[in-house]
Design an enzyme around this catalytic site. Sequence first.
Site, PDB file in Angstrom:
ATOM      1  CB  THR A 199      -0.911  -0.007   1.238  1.00 40.32           C
ATOM      2  OG1 THR A 199      -1.725  -1.165   1.209  1.00 40.32           O
ATOM      3  CG2 THR A 199      -1.797   1.227   1.267  1.00 40.32           C
ATOM      4  NE  ARG A 212     -38.119  -0.215  -3.304  1.00 45.35           N
ATOM      5  CZ  ARG A 212     -38.475  -0.277  -4.597  1.00 45.35           C
ATOM      6  NH1 ARG A 212     -38.717   0.843  -5.262  1.00 45.35           N
ATOM      7  NH2 ARG A 212     -38.562  -1.442  -5.206  1.00 45.35           N
ATOM      8  CD  GLN A 248     -30.728  -9.689   0.063  1.00 41.24           C
ATOM      9  OE1 GLN A 248     -29.657  -9.742  -0.539  1.00 41.24           O
ATOM     10  NE2 GLN A 248     -31.777 -10.417  -0.286  1.00 41.24           N
ATOM     11  CB  ILE A 249     -31.560  -3.024   2.982  1.00 38.35           C
ATOM     12  CG1 ILE A 249     -31.667  -3.930   4.223  1.00 38.35           C
ATOM     13  CG2 ILE A 249     -32.467  -1.807   3.127  1.00 38.35           C
ATOM     14  CD1 ILE A 249     -31.124  -3.316   5.490  1.00 38.35           C
ATOM     15  N   GLY A 293     -31.780  -3.858  -2.482  1.00 34.20           N
ATOM     16  CA  GLY A 293     -32.276  -4.669  -3.598  1.00 34.20           C
ATOM     17  C   GLY A 293     -31.408  -4.489  -4.835  1.00 34.20           C
ATOM     18  N   GLY A 294     -32.057  -4.399  -5.994  1.00 38.65           N
ATOM     19  CA  GLY A 294     -31.309  -4.237  -7.245  1.00 38.65           C
ATOM     20  C   GLY A 294     -30.467  -2.983  -7.272  1.00 38.65           C
ATOM     21  CD  GLU A 309      -2.290  -3.277   8.648  1.00 36.97           C
ATOM     22  OE1 GLU A 309      -2.125  -3.293   9.877  1.00 36.97           O
ATOM     23  OE2 GLU A 309      -2.271  -2.234   7.973  1.00 36.97           O
ATOM     24  CB  SER A 336     -10.801 -13.820   9.495  1.00 34.06           C
ATOM     25  OG  SER A 336     -11.378 -12.558   9.205  1.00 34.06           O
ATOM     26  CD  GLU A 337      -9.342 -17.405   7.317  1.00 26.96           C
ATOM     27  OE1 GLU A 337     -10.532 -17.512   6.963  1.00 26.96           O
ATOM     28  OE2 GLU A 337      -8.614 -16.429   6.993  1.00 26.96           O
TER      29      GLU A 337
END
Length: 381
Positions: free
Chosen positions: A157, A267, A335-336, A338-339, A362, A365-366
């Site tokens: 970076t 919406r 998702q909220i 939508g399209g 950095e 997660s594992e």
Amino acid sequence: MNFDFNENQTMFRDMVRDFARQEIAPIAHEMDVKGEMPDSLVQKMRDQGFFGLSFPEQYGGLGVDTITYALVVEELARISAGVCIMVTVHNSVGLYPVSMFGSEETKQEYLPRMAAGEIAAFCVSEAGAGSDAASLQATARKEGQEYILDGSKMWVTNGTRAAFFVVLARTPGGEGHRGIHAFLVPRDSDGLSVAKKEDKMGLRASDTCVIDFDGVRVPAKNRLGEEGDGFRIGMTALDGGRIGVSFQALGIGRACLEAAVKYGLVREQFGKPIARQPVIGNMIADMGTELDAARLLGYRAAWLKDQGRKYTREAAMAKVFATEAAGRAADAAVQIHGGYGYVKEYDVERYYRDVRVTRIYEGTSEIQRLVIARELLRELG
């Protein structure tokens, strides 16, 4: 336990919030599309002191505490995670190895320049050395009062902008973490070059590069710490860096929550705003709850760091929880919407791409879970 911010912390947060709204938000989408950041914005950030946030005051920095730094990171990431990561890498893994392990001569020579905005980068990962950083193959061969560096580093970076590179390399023929050294390498060193700029999925405003070292001569005085300290220096720097990444993820997650609520209230379906529908309200509730819990984990790690106490486990917990919570928040926000959440006209599409890498860099997660388990077994076993 006091959850109130002091006057200085509130001032920094509000200043950064205003700056991000006025200077970054209007061009955030454009930077993502073009995959670049205008020099004019970088200069404005220099002028505002963003590159000296964590640097000690005696070397020209602002010397802010880690809580204040976390507030700054969250506000930047809320508007542009790409701009944010440029600042956090410089103020964490670019700074810590020099400030904690550099000689006084090295600190006097370089830290004021870095605090003024000569950007730093961190070079550890290679094509065959990611999570297993001790398997790195870049070499540092000592010749008199110099080391000669050869090899290639990936996922750097700030690679195209950096004036200085913190580099880990090993004694030729060595294996494992022993024999790895850390160096501060100026950009204008002969043999140092940007081999490639990556075309990334997210954080597109930030540059990520492959950096080649071809016989780069580095004065021995630019070694950080003692010979063989490189791996420890790199891992120590990453402990602090993980706090920054947790708040970067929180900033993205918060932007997702705010966008989901705003859209959900305008919406309408089935005769009322979708945010008033229980199924959507439950999603918003989960987003808010998880992000608040992640923020508290981050504050704990930051507080421990400021107290000079060990915080390896707490930083790993903050990073893994915050990045995964923010990932779920981004998914829910799309998702909220939508399209509409799937098209670039809406910012949640960018947030979804930007947040994904926070579970990778950095320390994946594992790896965070390995660190947490190791620390818990040491404490409780």
